[in-house]
Design an enzyme around this catalytic site. Structure first.
Site, PDB file in Angstrom:
ATOM      1  N   ARG A 126      62.493  99.727  -3.251  1.00  0.00           N
ATOM      2  CA  ARG A 126      63.715  98.981  -2.967  1.00  0.00           C
ATOM      3  C   ARG A 126      64.878  99.710  -3.621  1.00  0.00           C
ATOM      4  NH1 ARG A 126      61.317  96.898   0.476  1.00  0.00           N
ATOM      5  NH2 ARG A 126      60.850  94.693   0.789  1.00  0.00           N
ATOM      6  N   GLU A 177      72.216  97.948   1.247  1.00  0.00           N
ATOM      7  CA  GLU A 177      71.936  98.327   2.647  1.00  0.00           C
ATOM      8  C   GLU A 177      72.741  97.458   3.597  1.00  0.00           C
ATOM      9  OE1 GLU A 177      67.691  98.099   3.092  1.00  0.00           O
ATOM     10  OE2 GLU A 177      67.381  99.588   1.533  1.00  0.00           O
ATOM     11  N   HIS A 184      65.860 102.775   5.755  1.00  0.00           N
ATOM     12  CA  HIS A 184      64.838 101.759   5.451  1.00  0.00           C
ATOM     13  C   HIS A 184      63.888 101.561   6.636  1.00  0.00           C
ATOM     14  CE1 HIS A 184      63.868  97.922   2.927  1.00  0.00           C
ATOM     15  NE2 HIS A 184      62.779  98.443   3.490  1.00  0.00           N
TER      16      HIS A 184
HETATM   17  O1  GLV Z   1      60.314  97.277   3.056  1.00  0.00           O
HETATM   18  C1  GLV Z   1      59.436  96.877   3.745  1.00  0.00           C
HETATM   19  C2  GLV Z   1      58.617  95.740   3.471  1.00  0.00           C
HETATM   20  O2  GLV Z   1      58.766  95.124   2.416  1.00  0.00           O
HETATM   21  O3  GLV Z   1      57.787  95.406   4.326  1.00  0.00           O
END
Ligand code: GLV
Length: 341
Positions: free
Chosen positions: A260, A289, A307
Site C-alpha cells: 500500500r 491514489e 495499482h
Molecule cells: O491491492 C489489492 C488488494 O488488496 O486486493
C-alpha cells in the site's frame, strides 16, 4: 482449496437448480451495495444473484441515497481498495450483515466497527497471490534492466544514434522482503529462481530455513540490495519505510512497493530519489491514489504502475467468483470461504 469448494457447490447446484430457494432464502431480494465500479463481471454477477445498489450512482449524501434506495434492505457491502466500508457507511446501513471485499487488503474496512456490530468480513486472498508476486518481479526487472526507459528509447528512434547503455543485473542479488505472508512467500520463491538470497522482516520468524529472518527492518534494509514491501497495511506498518530505512537501503538499493502507498513515507522516498540517496524504485501503489508525486514522473530509475497488482482477466474473474461465493455462503448460513471475521 477454493476450487474444490467451488466444484462441490457447482455439483450441488447442478443436482438441484432450486438450491437457493430450498435453503429458504430468495437471494434475489437481498440488497447488496457495491461502493464503486470494480470489475464488470462482478457487477453482472451481483446483478444476477442479488438486488444490487450502486453507491456511485449517488449524487447526494450517502444518507440521502440510502433513504431513496431502501438502505434498510441492504444486508451486504462489496467494497475494494478504493472504497471499502468505513464507520460512516457501516453506521448508515442498519441491516448490514457482511462486508465481502473485492480485495485481499482490509485497510479500507473499519474492522473494529464490524467486530463490534457482529458484521462478517470476507476478502479475496490466494487467488491473486501469483499475479501480485509476478508484478513484483516485473517491477524489479523493470527498474534494474530499464525496461520502460529502453522501450521509450527504441520508440523515439534514439537507438539509431547510440546504444542504450548498460543496465544492472538482477540474478543473484540479495532480496529483502517486508512481510513473509502469502504474497511475500510467492515473491521469495520467484526471486530464489533468479538465484537471489532471501531475507525478510516479519512479526515472527517463519519456518523457512533458507530465508534469513531479521527482527529489525533497518538491519534487513542494510543487508539487502532490493527491498520489497509485501505486508498488510496496519497502524504498525504505516510509514514502515521511513527515511532511516531508505538510507539503510542506500544509493544502490532498490525499493519495490506492491503493498500500500501508506507503507512508504512518500515525501522521504521522493527526496531520496531526487538526491541520489536511493538507487531506484518500482511502485504499484501510492499514498494518494490516483495522484502520483510529479517529481517521480521524470525519473528514469523509477517504474510506475497504476495499482494493478491483481488486475488480470483471470484473477479478476476469480476474485469476483470468490466474492459471490462468500455472499452466497453467508446467506445460505454456510461457512465463509475466506473469512476475516
Ligand atoms: O491491492 C489489492 C488488494 O488488496 O486486493
Amino acid at each position: 482449496m477454493e476450487t474444490n469448494h467451488h466444484t462441490t457447490q457447482q455439483t450441488e447446484k447442478e443436482k438441484n437448480p432450486n438450491l437457493e430457494k430450498i435453503s429458504g432464502i430468495k437471494m434475489k431480494s437481498i440488497g447488496v451495495l457495491m461502493t464503486c465500479p470494480m470489475h464488470k463481471y462482478l457487477e453482472q454477477q451481483l446483478e444476477t444473484h442479488f438486488n444490487l445498489f450502486k453507491l456511485w450512482h449517488c449524487n447526494s449524501s450517502i444518507t440521502e441515497f440510502l433513504k431513496t434506495h431502501q438502505g434498510n434492505t441492504i444486508r451486504a457491502v462489496v467494497g475494494n481498495t478504493e472504497i471499502g466500508a468505513d464507520a460512516e457507511l457501516i453506521a448508515s446501513l442498519p441491516s448490514l450483515e457482511i462486508v465481502a471485499s473485492y480485495s485481499v487488503g482490509l485497510d479500507k474496512i473499519d474492522l473494529r466497527k464490524c467486530e463490534e456490530k457482529g458484521i462478517r468480513v470476507a476478502n479475496t486472498p490466494d487467488v491473486l497471490t501469483d499475479d501480485v508476486a509476478d508484478l513484483a518481479i516485473g517491477l524489479i526487472l523493470g527498474v534494474l534492466r530499464g525496461i520502460c526507459a529502453s522501450d521509450a528509447y527504441v520508440r523515439i528512434g534514439k537507438w539509431k544514434d547510440a546504444d542504450f547503455g548498460l543496465a544492472t543485473k538482477f540474478s543473484g542479488k540479495s532480496v529483502g522482503i517486508v512481510g513473509l505472508g502469502r504474497i511475500g512467500t510467492a515473491i521469495a520463491k520467484r526471486a530464489e529462481a533468479f538465484g537471489c538470497s532471501i531475507s525478510y522482516f516479519s512479526r515472527s520468524q517463519k519456518p523457512f530455513a533458507n530465508y534469513k529472518f531479521y527482527s529489525n527492518i533497518i538491519d534487513l534494509a542494510t543487508s539487502c540490495q532490493i527491498l520489497i514491501v509485501a505486508c498488510a497495511l496496519t497502524e504498525e506498518t504505516r510509514h514502515i519505510i521511513n527515511r532511516e530505512v531508505i538510507d539503510a537501503l542506500g544509493p544502490k538499493g532498490i525499493l519495490i512497493n506492491i503493498g500500500r502507498g501508506a507503507h512508504v513515507d512518500e515525501t522521504e522516498l521522493v527526496s531520496a530519489l531526487l538526491e541520489g540517496r536511493l538507487g531506484g524504485a518500482g511502485l504499484d501503489v501510492y499514498e494518494n491514489e490516483p495522484d502520483v508525486p510529479e517529481e517521480l514522473l521524470g525519473l528514469g530509475n523509477v517504474v510506475l504502475q497504476p495499482h494493478v497488482g491483481s488486475d488480470t482477466v483471470e484473477t479478476s474473474d476469480a476474485m469476483a467468483d470468490l466474492v459471490i461465493s462468500n455472499l452466497k455462503a453467508h446467506f445460505s448460513k454456510k461457512s465463509l470461504l475466506t473469512p476475516v471475521i
